[in-house]
Design a protein around this motif. Sequence first.
Motif, PDB file in Angstrom:
ATOM      1  N   ALA A   1      -3.245  -4.260  -0.886  1.00  0.00           N
ATOM      2  CA  ALA A   1      -3.477  -5.669  -1.226  1.00  0.00           C
ATOM      3  C   ALA A   1      -2.496  -6.576  -0.512  1.00  0.00           C
ATOM      4  O   ALA A   1      -1.373  -6.179  -0.201  1.00  0.00           O
ATOM      5  CB  ALA A   1      -3.341  -5.869  -2.737  1.00  0.00           C
ATOM      6  N   ARG A   2      -2.947  -7.793  -0.260  1.00  0.00           N
ATOM      7  CA  ARG A   2      -2.060  -8.859   0.198  1.00  0.00           C
ATOM      8  C   ARG A   2      -1.578  -9.574  -1.048  1.00  0.00           C
ATOM      9  O   ARG A   2      -2.370  -9.853  -1.949  1.00  0.00           O
ATOM     10  CB  ARG A   2      -2.825  -9.836   1.099  1.00  0.00           C
ATOM     11  CG  ARG A   2      -3.132  -9.284   2.467  1.00  0.00           C
ATOM     12  CD  ARG A   2      -3.775 -10.336   3.369  1.00  0.00           C
ATOM     13  NE  ARG A   2      -5.168 -10.569   3.000  1.00  0.00           N
ATOM     14  CZ  ARG A   2      -6.190  -9.832   3.438  1.00  0.00           C
ATOM     15  NH1 ARG A   2      -5.972  -8.830   4.244  1.00  0.00           N
ATOM     16  NH2 ARG A   2      -7.413 -10.107   3.076  1.00  0.00           N
ATOM     17  N   ILE A   3      -0.279  -9.862  -1.111  1.00  0.00           N
ATOM     18  CA  ILE A   3       0.273 -10.508  -2.295  1.00  0.00           C
ATOM     19  C   ILE A   3       1.116 -11.718  -1.914  1.00  0.00           C
ATOM     20  O   ILE A   3       1.613 -11.817  -0.793  1.00  0.00           O
ATOM     21  CB  ILE A   3       1.122  -9.533  -3.143  1.00  0.00           C
ATOM     22  CG1 ILE A   3       2.378  -9.099  -2.389  1.00  0.00           C
ATOM     23  CG2 ILE A   3       0.293  -8.340  -3.596  1.00  0.00           C
ATOM     24  CD1 ILE A   3       3.380  -8.337  -3.248  1.00  0.00           C
ATOM     25  N   ALA A   4       1.267 -12.598  -2.876  1.00  0.00           N
ATOM     26  CA  ALA A   4       2.179 -13.736  -2.735  1.00  0.00           C
ATOM     27  C   ALA A   4       2.812 -13.973  -4.097  1.00  0.00           C
ATOM     28  O   ALA A   4       2.135 -13.928  -5.134  1.00  0.00           O
ATOM     29  CB  ALA A   4       1.431 -14.987  -2.278  1.00  0.00           C
ATOM     30  N   LEU A   5       4.115 -14.206  -4.110  1.00  0.00           N
ATOM     31  CA  LEU A   5       4.833 -14.505  -5.336  1.00  0.00           C
ATOM     32  C   LEU A   5       5.172 -15.988  -5.320  1.00  0.00           C
ATOM     33  O   LEU A   5       5.781 -16.481  -4.371  1.00  0.00           O
ATOM     34  CB  LEU A   5       6.114 -13.665  -5.433  1.00  0.00           C
ATOM     35  CG  LEU A   5       6.892 -13.798  -6.735  1.00  0.00           C
ATOM     36  CD1 LEU A   5       6.064 -13.310  -7.931  1.00  0.00           C
ATOM     37  CD2 LEU A   5       8.199 -13.019  -6.656  1.00  0.00           C
ATOM     38  N   LEU A   6       4.759 -16.689  -6.373  1.00  0.00           N
ATOM     39  CA  LEU A   6       4.998 -18.125  -6.496  1.00  0.00           C
ATOM     40  C   LEU A   6       5.862 -18.392  -7.711  1.00  0.00           C
ATOM     41  O   LEU A   6       5.825 -17.636  -8.689  1.00  0.00           O
ATOM     42  CB  LEU A   6       3.675 -18.883  -6.638  1.00  0.00           C
ATOM     43  CG  LEU A   6       2.822 -18.998  -5.380  1.00  0.00           C
ATOM     44  CD1 LEU A   6       2.143 -17.688  -5.047  1.00  0.00           C
ATOM     45  CD2 LEU A   6       1.791 -20.091  -5.551  1.00  0.00           C
TER      46      LEU A   6
ATOM     47  N   VAL B   1       0.219   1.266  -9.800  1.00  0.00           N
ATOM     48  CA  VAL B   1      -0.957   0.524 -10.265  1.00  0.00           C
ATOM     49  C   VAL B   1      -1.994   1.445 -10.894  1.00  0.00           C
ATOM     50  O   VAL B   1      -2.804   1.008 -11.709  1.00  0.00           O
ATOM     51  CB  VAL B   1      -1.566  -0.292  -9.093  1.00  0.00           C
ATOM     52  CG1 VAL B   1      -2.838  -1.005  -9.480  1.00  0.00           C
ATOM     53  CG2 VAL B   1      -0.540  -1.289  -8.562  1.00  0.00           C
ATOM     54  N   GLY B   2      -1.975   2.728 -10.521  1.00  0.00           N
ATOM     55  CA  GLY B   2      -2.957   3.667 -11.056  1.00  0.00           C
ATOM     56  C   GLY B   2      -4.293   3.551 -10.360  1.00  0.00           C
ATOM     57  O   GLY B   2      -5.351   3.713 -10.967  1.00  0.00           O
TER      58      GLY B   2
ATOM     59  N   SER C   1       0.864  -1.177   0.000  1.00  0.00           N
ATOM     60  CA  SER C   1       0.000   0.000   0.000  1.00  0.00           C
ATOM     61  C   SER C   1       0.897   1.222   0.000  1.00  0.00           C
ATOM     62  O   SER C   1       2.116   1.114   0.106  1.00  0.00           O
ATOM     63  CB  SER C   1      -0.917   0.008   1.232  1.00  0.00           C
ATOM     64  OG  SER C   1      -0.152   0.118   2.411  1.00  0.00           O
ATOM     65  N   GLY C   2       0.287   2.376  -0.109  1.00  0.00           N
ATOM     66  CA  GLY C   2       1.042   3.620  -0.069  1.00  0.00           C
ATOM     67  C   GLY C   2       1.043   4.322  -1.412  1.00  0.00           C
ATOM     68  O   GLY C   2       0.557   3.793  -2.412  1.00  0.00           O
ATOM     69  N   SER C   3       1.625   5.492  -1.409  1.00  0.00           N
ATOM     70  CA  SER C   3       1.592   6.320  -2.629  1.00  0.00           C
ATOM     71  C   SER C   3       2.326   5.660  -3.789  1.00  0.00           C
ATOM     72  O   SER C   3       1.919   5.792  -4.941  1.00  0.00           O
ATOM     73  CB  SER C   3       2.147   7.716  -2.347  1.00  0.00           C
ATOM     74  OG  SER C   3       3.506   7.638  -1.976  1.00  0.00           O
TER      75      SER C   3
ATOM     76  N   TYR D   1      -7.232  -8.015  -2.921  1.00  0.00           N
ATOM     77  CA  TYR D   1      -7.420  -6.614  -2.553  1.00  0.00           C
ATOM     78  C   TYR D   1      -8.065  -6.461  -1.192  1.00  0.00           C
ATOM     79  O   TYR D   1      -9.043  -7.121  -0.875  1.00  0.00           O
ATOM     80  CB  TYR D   1      -8.244  -5.871  -3.611  1.00  0.00           C
ATOM     81  CG  TYR D   1      -7.354  -5.294  -4.672  1.00  0.00           C
ATOM     82  CD1 TYR D   1      -6.762  -4.058  -4.491  1.00  0.00           C
ATOM     83  CD2 TYR D   1      -7.064  -6.018  -5.821  1.00  0.00           C
ATOM     84  CE1 TYR D   1      -5.896  -3.536  -5.434  1.00  0.00           C
ATOM     85  CE2 TYR D   1      -6.197  -5.509  -6.765  1.00  0.00           C
ATOM     86  CZ  TYR D   1      -5.621  -4.267  -6.565  1.00  0.00           C
ATOM     87  OH  TYR D   1      -4.762  -3.753  -7.496  1.00  0.00           O
ATOM     88  N   ILE D   2      -7.482  -5.576  -0.393  1.00  0.00           N
ATOM     89  CA  ILE D   2      -8.066  -5.143   0.868  1.00  0.00           C
ATOM     90  C   ILE D   2      -8.875  -3.874   0.601  1.00  0.00           C
ATOM     91  O   ILE D   2      -9.987  -3.712   1.056  1.00  0.00           O
ATOM     92  CB  ILE D   2      -6.957  -4.878   1.912  1.00  0.00           C
ATOM     93  CG1 ILE D   2      -6.184  -6.173   2.175  1.00  0.00           C
ATOM     94  CG2 ILE D   2      -7.540  -4.290   3.188  1.00  0.00           C
ATOM     95  CD1 ILE D   2      -4.885  -5.979   2.930  1.00  0.00           C
ATOM     96  N   HIS D   3      -8.260  -2.961  -0.189  1.00  0.00           N
ATOM     97  CA  HIS D   3      -8.923  -1.717  -0.606  1.00  0.00           C
ATOM     98  C   HIS D   3      -8.380  -1.297  -1.950  1.00  0.00           C
ATOM     99  O   HIS D   3      -7.178  -1.422  -2.174  1.00  0.00           O
ATOM    100  CB  HIS D   3      -8.680  -0.608   0.430  1.00  0.00           C
ATOM    101  CG  HIS D   3      -9.413   0.648   0.094  1.00  0.00           C
ATOM    102  ND1 HIS D   3      -8.882   1.620  -0.706  1.00  0.00           N
ATOM    103  CD2 HIS D   3     -10.651   1.065   0.431  1.00  0.00           C
ATOM    104  CE1 HIS D   3      -9.747   2.590  -0.847  1.00  0.00           C
ATOM    105  NE2 HIS D   3     -10.829   2.284  -0.157  1.00  0.00           N
TER     106      HIS D   3
END
Length: 145
Positions: free
Chosen positions: A51-56, A44-45, A36-38, A70-72
Motif C-alpha cells: 500500500a501507499r500511505i501518508a501520515l497527516l 496487518v494479517g 510491503s513485505g513479510s 492499496y496496491i495489492h
Amino acid sequence: MTIALQNIGIAVRDLEEAIAFFTDLGLAVLGRDTVSGSWADTAVGLDGNHARIALLQTPDGHGRIELFEYIHPAAIETEPTLPHEIGMHRVAFSVDDLDAALEIAARHGCLPLRGAAEYEGIYRLTYLRGPSGILVMLAQDLRRS
C-alpha cells in the motif's frame, strides 16, 4: 502500562484526493511511504499487503490520520458507513469556523448529509461525506467564537 492513541487508519480509493481534502482542512503531511513485505503481511494479517500511505497531523500536534491506498490486494469497495451502523464510524475535527471548513469541503465535492445543527448553544456541527465516502464530523465550539 501506558497507552496513547497513535493514529486513525483510513483506507481510501485515491490517496492524492484524500490528502488534498485533509490538507485543505488544515492537516499537514508528516510523511509518505510505500509499505510491503513479510513484516507488513504479518502486522496487518493480509498476504501480499502492499500500500501507499501518508501520515497527516492536525495543527495542534495531537491528532493523526494514516491514509492508505492499496496496491495489492485490490481494494474492495464497500457501502459508506451510515451514522447508526456498528463499527468504525467517523473521524471528527474541531474547527474554529464551520462555514469556512464547509466551503473547503464543498470545493472537494463534499457536502453535509443534512446541514449544520446547533447543540444547546455549545457546538455547531455537521457530518459530511469526505473522499472515498469517509464520514467526517466538523464541529465549531460556539463558546470560543
